[in-house]
Design a protein around this motif. Sequence first.
Motif, PDB file in Angstrom:
ATOM      1  N   ALA A  71       4.168   2.550   7.388  1.00 25.76           N
ATOM      2  CA  ALA A  71       5.174   1.514   7.635  1.00 25.76           C
ATOM      3  C   ALA A  71       4.531   0.140   7.792  1.00 25.76           C
ATOM      4  O   ALA A  71       5.067  -0.868   7.315  1.00 25.76           O
ATOM      5  CB  ALA A  71       5.996   1.860   8.876  1.00 25.76           C
ATOM      6  N   ASP A  72       3.374   0.077   8.457  1.00 25.78           N
ATOM      7  CA  ASP A  72       2.683  -1.200   8.648  1.00 25.78           C
ATOM      8  C   ASP A  72       2.341  -1.840   7.309  1.00 25.78           C
ATOM      9  O   ASP A  72       2.521  -3.048   7.117  1.00 25.78           O
ATOM     10  CB  ASP A  72       1.374  -1.005   9.428  1.00 25.78           C
ATOM     11  N   TRP A  73       1.810  -1.024   6.398  1.00 26.50           N
ATOM     12  CA  TRP A  73       1.369  -1.532   5.102  1.00 26.50           C
ATOM     13  C   TRP A  73       2.556  -2.014   4.276  1.00 26.50           C
ATOM     14  O   TRP A  73       2.511  -3.068   3.640  1.00 26.50           O
ATOM     15  CB  TRP A  73       0.590  -0.450   4.364  1.00 26.50           C
ATOM     16  N   LEU A  74       3.634  -1.257   4.301  1.00 26.20           N
ATOM     17  CA  LEU A  74       4.836  -1.655   3.560  1.00 26.20           C
ATOM     18  C   LEU A  74       5.407  -2.957   4.112  1.00 26.20           C
ATOM     19  O   LEU A  74       5.836  -3.836   3.358  1.00 26.20           O
ATOM     20  CB  LEU A  74       5.875  -0.541   3.614  1.00 26.20           C
ATOM     21  N   LEU A  75       5.411  -3.092   5.429  1.00 25.75           N
ATOM     22  CA  LEU A  75       5.898  -4.331   6.035  1.00 25.75           C
ATOM     23  C   LEU A  75       4.983  -5.501   5.689  1.00 25.75           C
ATOM     24  O   LEU A  75       5.446  -6.630   5.477  1.00 25.75           O
ATOM     25  CB  LEU A  75       6.010  -4.164   7.550  1.00 25.75           C
ATOM     26  N   TRP A  76       3.667  -5.243   5.630  1.00 28.88           N
ATOM     27  CA  TRP A  76       2.715  -6.297   5.249  1.00 28.88           C
ATOM     28  C   TRP A  76       3.030  -6.833   3.859  1.00 28.88           C
ATOM     29  O   TRP A  76       2.931  -8.044   3.599  1.00 28.88           O
ATOM     30  CB  TRP A  76       1.293  -5.750   5.291  1.00 28.88           C
ATOM     31  N   LEU A  77       3.436  -5.944   2.952  1.00 23.61           N
ATOM     32  CA  LEU A  77       3.816  -6.393   1.613  1.00 23.61           C
ATOM     33  C   LEU A  77       4.966  -7.389   1.669  1.00 23.61           C
ATOM     34  O   LEU A  77       5.118  -8.228   0.776  1.00 23.61           O
ATOM     35  CB  LEU A  77       4.221  -5.197   0.745  1.00 23.61           C
ATOM     36  N   LEU A  78       5.765  -7.313   2.736  1.00 22.53           N
ATOM     37  CA  LEU A  78       6.922  -8.199   2.867  1.00 22.53           C
ATOM     38  C   LEU A  78       6.616  -9.495   3.606  1.00 22.53           C
ATOM     39  O   LEU A  78       7.154 -10.546   3.264  1.00 22.53           O
ATOM     40  CB  LEU A  78       8.060  -7.463   3.586  1.00 22.53           C
ATOM     41  N   HIS A  79       5.749  -9.434   4.630  1.00 22.57           N
ATOM     42  CA  HIS A  79       5.516 -10.642   5.438  1.00 22.57           C
ATOM     43  C   HIS A  79       4.137 -11.275   5.256  1.00 22.57           C
ATOM     44  O   HIS A  79       3.952 -12.460   5.541  1.00 22.57           O
ATOM     45  CB  HIS A  79       5.775 -10.379   6.923  1.00 22.57           C
ATOM     46  N   GLY A  80       3.144 -10.492   4.823  1.00 18.54           N
ATOM     47  CA  GLY A  80       1.844 -11.059   4.495  1.00 18.54           C
ATOM     48  C   GLY A  80       0.857 -11.208   5.633  1.00 18.54           C
ATOM     49  O   GLY A  80      -0.275 -11.653   5.415  1.00 18.54           O
ATOM     50  N   LYS A  81       1.213 -10.841   6.860  1.00 16.26           N
ATOM     51  CA  LYS A  81       0.282 -10.906   7.997  1.00 16.26           C
ATOM     52  C   LYS A  81      -0.324  -9.524   8.213  1.00 16.26           C
ATOM     53  O   LYS A  81       0.323  -8.644   8.786  1.00 16.26           O
ATOM     54  CB  LYS A  81       1.004 -11.365   9.267  1.00 16.26           C
ATOM     55  N   ILE A  82      -1.557  -9.339   7.796  1.00 11.83           N
ATOM     56  CA  ILE A  82      -2.144  -8.006   7.836  1.00 11.83           C
ATOM     57  C   ILE A  82      -2.662  -7.669   9.229  1.00 11.83           C
ATOM     58  O   ILE A  82      -3.062  -8.551   9.990  1.00 11.83           O
ATOM     59  CB  ILE A  82      -3.279  -7.883   6.794  1.00 11.83           C
ATOM     60  N   GLY A  83      -2.607  -6.377   9.573  1.00 10.08           N
ATOM     61  CA  GLY A  83      -3.203  -5.916  10.826  1.00 10.08           C
ATOM     62  C   GLY A  83      -2.237  -5.797  11.981  1.00 10.08           C
ATOM     63  O   GLY A  83      -2.650  -5.868  13.135  1.00 10.08           O
ATOM     64  N   ILE A  84      -0.947  -5.592  11.717  1.00 12.27           N
ATOM     65  CA  ILE A  84       0.058  -5.487  12.777  1.00 12.27           C
ATOM     66  C   ILE A  84       0.753  -4.136  12.697  1.00 12.27           C
ATOM     67  O   ILE A  84       1.164  -3.701  11.628  1.00 12.27           O
ATOM     68  CB  ILE A  84       1.098  -6.615  12.678  1.00 12.27           C
ATOM     69  N   SER A  85       0.875  -3.477  13.848  1.00 13.03           N
ATOM     70  CA  SER A  85       1.549  -2.183  13.929  1.00 13.03           C
ATOM     71  C   SER A  85       2.543  -2.216  15.092  1.00 13.03           C
ATOM     72  O   SER A  85       2.760  -3.254  15.712  1.00 13.03           O
ATOM     73  CB  SER A  85       0.524  -1.055  14.118  1.00 13.03           C
ATOM     74  N   ASP A  86       3.146  -1.065  15.372  1.00  9.14           N
ATOM     75  CA  ASP A  86       4.050  -0.927  16.513  1.00  9.14           C
ATOM     76  C   ASP A  86       3.577   0.229  17.379  1.00  9.14           C
ATOM     77  O   ASP A  86       2.814   1.078  16.926  1.00  9.14           O
ATOM     78  CB  ASP A  86       5.480  -0.666  16.033  1.00  9.14           C
ATOM     79  N   TYR A  87       4.029   0.285  18.625  1.00 11.45           N
ATOM     80  CA  TYR A  87       3.458   1.286  19.527  1.00 11.45           C
ATOM     81  C   TYR A  87       3.944   2.712  19.277  1.00 11.45           C
ATOM     82  O   TYR A  87       3.393   3.664  19.840  1.00 11.45           O
ATOM     83  CB  TYR A  87       3.584   0.888  21.000  1.00 11.45           C
TER      84      TYR A  87
END
Length: 460
Positions: free
Chosen positions: A182-198
């Motif tokens: 999910a993190d990687w797919l969201l990165w494709l949308l927003h462009g800020k790499i290295g963010i996840s959820d708990y």
Amino acid sequence: MWQAELRGSGGKLRPGATTMVAGSGGGGSVGIEAVERLYLGMDFGTSGARFALIDKQGAIQAEGKREYPLYMSNEHVDWVRSWKETLFSLLEDVPVHLRPLIGSISVDGTSATTMIVDSVTGEPLWRPLLYNEGCPDALPMVKSVAPPNHTVCSASSTLCKLVSWWNSDASNKSAAILLHQADWLLWLLHGKIGISDYNNALKVGYDPEIDSYPPWLLSQPYAQILPSVKAPGTPIDYLSEGIRTQYGFPQDCVVCTGTTDSIAAFLAARATKPGEAVTSLGSTLAIKLLSTIRVEDARFGVYSHRLDDKWLVGGASNTGGAVLRQIFTDKQLAELSEQINPAQPSPLDYYPLQSVGERFPVADPKMAPRLHPRPDDNVQYLHGILESIARIEAKAYNLLQELGSTPVQQVFTAGGGSKNETWIKIRERVLGLPVRRAAQTEACYGAALLALKGCSPDEI
């Protein structure tokens, strides 16, 4: 009224797309004049992806699904290409006239599906390791640093996958970062790499109770590639300009952190009281019980996700609908189920698995599938399989109570298996509890609720 076909600008139905648009009356026209903002959730499951578009009241304005195109690369499915292509196919499937109304987007993915990517380009440095893949080679090292019976002390945990990569001959360790699906797919949308959820980060060792990585994890050399962690549904950034322009989304459309697929399914079911649980019966069987008490025990594949001030206690079994699909077609399942008497217990005792290995309520990577003896009568055979999966579900809930969770009082059911009324009646008898289909059964609806929760550009 539902309009069951999505047509492109040329009027032709695009292959692989199934989209439904909420209408008014029999004309199929969408009443958007009363809608101020819409919220998009996407669910990336084991075999395909879905989207749901909801308004502020939670009413679905459009929904659709795609199966993954399976490309092969070096004897493995090229999941990276499949997921990326599906993500943008879903964006294209969102009705054009609704896109300008979308205020926020969130995505859920399969738990512990792990990616090691370049921290600048986002390109994978290793093939993705799926939710059900194990790295037993890394388990001794993980057990040597983690607390006893911690969630990460399982060969299929994200941390074991990370450690296995770290111990390999992998290069570019200093340029790597760990992301979940999910993190990687969201990165494709927003462009800020290295963010996840708990929720996604739980199986890499993040402690949602203290809201940080624990000291025993931060002291490891591979801690440098762990992602930063936010609460699910937290605004990250605006949708990237290129995507906004290409698909016609508004300038202030926000991309929010996501969650795992089973938690999204729980959110969709709207279970809110301690003792209420959701069993998601998709390709696999996932259980989430709302509890006031946190329970963790890797010996049984039990872990707790944080949900505001409560805990979602549960686990995920490798049994489920994928086993049924190996044996029966959808048509056979429907016809044979109608011939089963759900009030009559089946004497057959199986442990239905697709392949060797179980995670919960028994954590045994060597457990073999048990689907024999097979009776000549397919009705009896299906009855035995359905009942055996129900027994695994019952064993799971009993285990959670034995470990100290809030006792289960009611079960909402989601996923494809929730559509089988015969199976629901079998499960009610085996569980000894009321089982009812959730009003919303798709994880993408839960992801849309997270998007609704996080639609606040002021927080970016």
